[in-house]
Motif scaffolding. Structure first.
Motif, PDB file in Angstrom:
ATOM      1  N   LYS A  31       0.827  -1.208   0.000  1.00 14.13           N
ATOM      2  CA  LYS A  31       0.000   0.000   0.000  1.00 14.13           C
ATOM      3  C   LYS A  31       0.866   1.265   0.000  1.00 14.13           C
ATOM      4  N   ASN A  32       0.195   2.397  -0.089  1.00 11.15           N
ATOM      5  CA  ASN A  32       0.861   3.692  -0.001  1.00 11.15           C
ATOM      6  C   ASN A  32       0.990   4.106   1.467  1.00 11.15           C
ATOM      7  N   PRO A  33       1.913   5.054   1.747  1.00 14.69           N
ATOM      8  CA  PRO A  33       2.106   5.461   3.151  1.00 14.69           C
ATOM      9  C   PRO A  33       0.841   5.994   3.813  1.00 14.69           C
ATOM     10  N   VAL A  34      -0.044   6.599   3.047  1.00 18.06           N
ATOM     11  CA  VAL A  34      -1.266   7.162   3.620  1.00 18.06           C
ATOM     12  C   VAL A  34      -2.234   6.064   4.072  1.00 18.06           C
ATOM     13  N   ASP A  35      -2.055   4.868   3.523  1.00 18.55           N
ATOM     14  CA  ASP A  35      -3.011   3.796   3.791  1.00 18.55           C
ATOM     15  C   ASP A  35      -2.541   2.800   4.847  1.00 18.55           C
ATOM     16  N   HIS A  36      -1.236   2.737   5.107  1.00 21.37           N
ATOM     17  CA  HIS A  36      -0.736   1.722   6.041  1.00 21.37           C
ATOM     18  C   HIS A  36       0.645   2.124   6.537  1.00 21.37           C
ATOM     19  N   PRO A  37       0.966   1.843   7.807  1.00 18.33           N
ATOM     20  CA  PRO A  37       2.306   2.172   8.315  1.00 18.33           C
ATOM     21  C   PRO A  37       3.432   1.480   7.557  1.00 18.33           C
ATOM     22  N   HIS A  38       3.166   0.327   6.918  1.00 18.72           N
ATOM     23  CA  HIS A  38       4.203  -0.371   6.148  1.00 18.72           C
ATOM     24  C   HIS A  38       4.302   0.138   4.717  1.00 18.72           C
ATOM     25  N   GLY A  92       4.587   2.397   1.126  1.00 18.49           N
ATOM     26  CA  GLY A  92       5.581   3.284   0.516  1.00 18.49           C
ATOM     27  C   GLY A  92       6.971   2.678   0.522  1.00 18.49           C
ATOM     28  N   GLY A  93       7.951   3.534   0.294  1.00 17.47           N
ATOM     29  CA  GLY A  93       9.335   3.086   0.246  1.00 17.47           C
ATOM     30  C   GLY A  93       9.789   2.823  -1.173  1.00 17.47           C
ATOM     31  N   GLU A  94      11.104   2.820  -1.389  1.00 13.01           N
ATOM     32  CA  GLU A  94      11.663   2.552  -2.710  1.00 13.01           C
ATOM     33  C   GLU A  94      11.794   1.048  -2.919  1.00 13.01           C
ATOM     34  N   GLY A  95      11.336   0.572  -4.039  1.00 15.48           N
ATOM     35  CA  GLY A  95      11.430  -0.858  -4.332  1.00 15.48           C
ATOM     36  C   GLY A  95      10.544  -1.665  -3.398  1.00 15.48           C
TER      37      GLY A  95
END
Length: 277
Positions: free
Chosen positions: A225-232, A234-237
Motif C-alpha cells: 500500500k501507499n504510506p497514507v493507507d498503512h504504516p508499512h 511506501g518506500g523505494e522498491g
C-alpha cells in the motif's frame, strides 16, 4: 479420512487437494440440535467493519456440540459421523440408551455403531469421556476442561491432542501440542483419543474462490500500500515492513504477545516459550 488429489482437467482443479468425506453422512443435521447462524460480514451493529477479510460464504447452521460430557454412565451408540462447517473436526451423532440425541467431537478411529460412555471412570477407548484424574499416565486425550463443569476448551481442533504425563499435588500434569506443560484439576473431564480429521492442514484449495465460499475475503498486504493507507506502505522498491511490524492502526503484530489474563499462569509448569532441549 484420506486426501483426494485431482487431475488438472480445469484451472480450478490444478493443485487441488481436499479431504475425502465419502464416509460421512450426506443428509441434513438433526434440526433440534441446530440453530440459524446469521452472517455479520465482519460488521458491528453500526455497520462498521470491525473484522477485516470476512464476507459472503455459504449459508451455515450452528450445531450444538456437547463439550461437557456430563451424561454419566449412560451408554450411547454412534449413529453417524457428520461434517460441521463451524469447525475443522468432524462430529458424531450419539443416541443414548434413553433415546436422547447429542453431537460430540469425533475422535480418530471412531466408527458408526461404536459404543461410547462418559463417567467418573470408564474404559480407555476412543470416544469415552472421564475425569482426567482417573486416566492412566500416557493417555492421549482431547476436549479437556480447564475448570470442572465449564466444558472442554483444550484440544478441540482437527488432529489435536493432549497427553497425560503425570500427577502431582492432587492434580494432573498434561503436555499440550505447543510443548507447554500445565496442571489440570483432577475433576476436569476429558475425552479419550486424538481429534478426527488430522489431514485438514494438508488441504490445498487450489483457487481463491474456494476461500470465498468459506466466507474469507482477500487481504492486501500493508507493504503493497501507499504510506497514507498503512504504516508499512511506501518506500523505494520492495520493502519487508520494517523491524517492528504493526497493524494498520499502529498496534504491534506478527508475534507480539497479546495475552493479558495471567490468572492461570500458576498452573503452567513449563512454558511453550522455553527453549526445547
Amino acid at each position: 479420512m484420506a486426501l483426494k488429489q485431482y487431475n488438472p482437467t480445469t484451472p480450478s482443479t490444478r493443485g487441488l487437494v481436499l479431504i475425502d468425506r465419502s464416509q460421512l453422512y450426506k443428509g441434513r443435521p438433526v434440526k433440534a440440535l441446530t440453530e440459524g447462524k446469521p452472517k455479520t460480514g465482519g460488521r458491528n451493529n453500526k455497520g462498521h467493519v470491525t473484522s477485516r477479510g470476512i464476507a459472503g460464504g455459504h449459508k451455515q447452521r450452528y450445531r450444538y456440540v456437547d463439550f461437557k460430557r456430563r451424561k454419566w454412565d449412560v451408554e450411547g451408540t454412534v449413529e453417524r459421523l457428520e461434517y460441521d462447517p463451524n469447525r475443522t473436526a468432524f462430529i458424531a451423532l450419539v443416541r443414548y440408551a434413553d433415546d436422547e440425541l447429542a453431537y460430540i467431537l469425533a475422535p480418530q478411529r471412531l466408527s458408526v455403531g461404536d459404543k461410547v460412555v462418559a463417567g467418573r471412570k470408564t474404559d480407555v477407548k476412543p470416544g469415552n469421556a472421564m475425569e482426567i484424574g482417573q486416566m492412566p499416565v500416557g493417555t492421549i486425550v482431547h476436549n479437556v476442561e480447564m475448570k470442572p463443569l465449564k466444558g472442554g476448551q483444550i484440544a478441540r481442533s482437527a488432529g489435536t491432542y493432549v497427553q497425560v504425563v503425570g500427577r502431582d499435588r492432587g492434580m494432573v500434569i498434561v503436555r499440550l501440542g505447543s510443548g507447554e506443560q500445565r496442571y489440570i484439576q483432577s475433576a476436569c473431564m476429558a475425552s479419550v483419543g486424538a481429534v478426527s480429521n488430522p489431514d485438514n492442514q494438508n488441504q490445498n484449495f487450489g483457487k481463491a474462490g474456494r476461500s470465498r465460499w468459506m466466507g474469507k475475503r482477500p487481504l492486501t498486504r500493508g507493504v503493497a500500500k501507499n504510506p497514507v493507507d498503512h504504516p508499512h506502505g511506501g518506500g523505494e522498491g520492495r520493502t519487508s515492513g520494517g523491524r517492528h511490524p504493526v497493524t494498520p492502526w499502529g498496534k504491534p503484530t506478527k508475534g507480539a504477545r497479546t495475552r493479558h489474563n495471567k490468572s492461570t499462569d500458576k498452573m503452567i509448569i513449563r512454558s511453550r516459550h522455553q527453549r526445547k532441549k
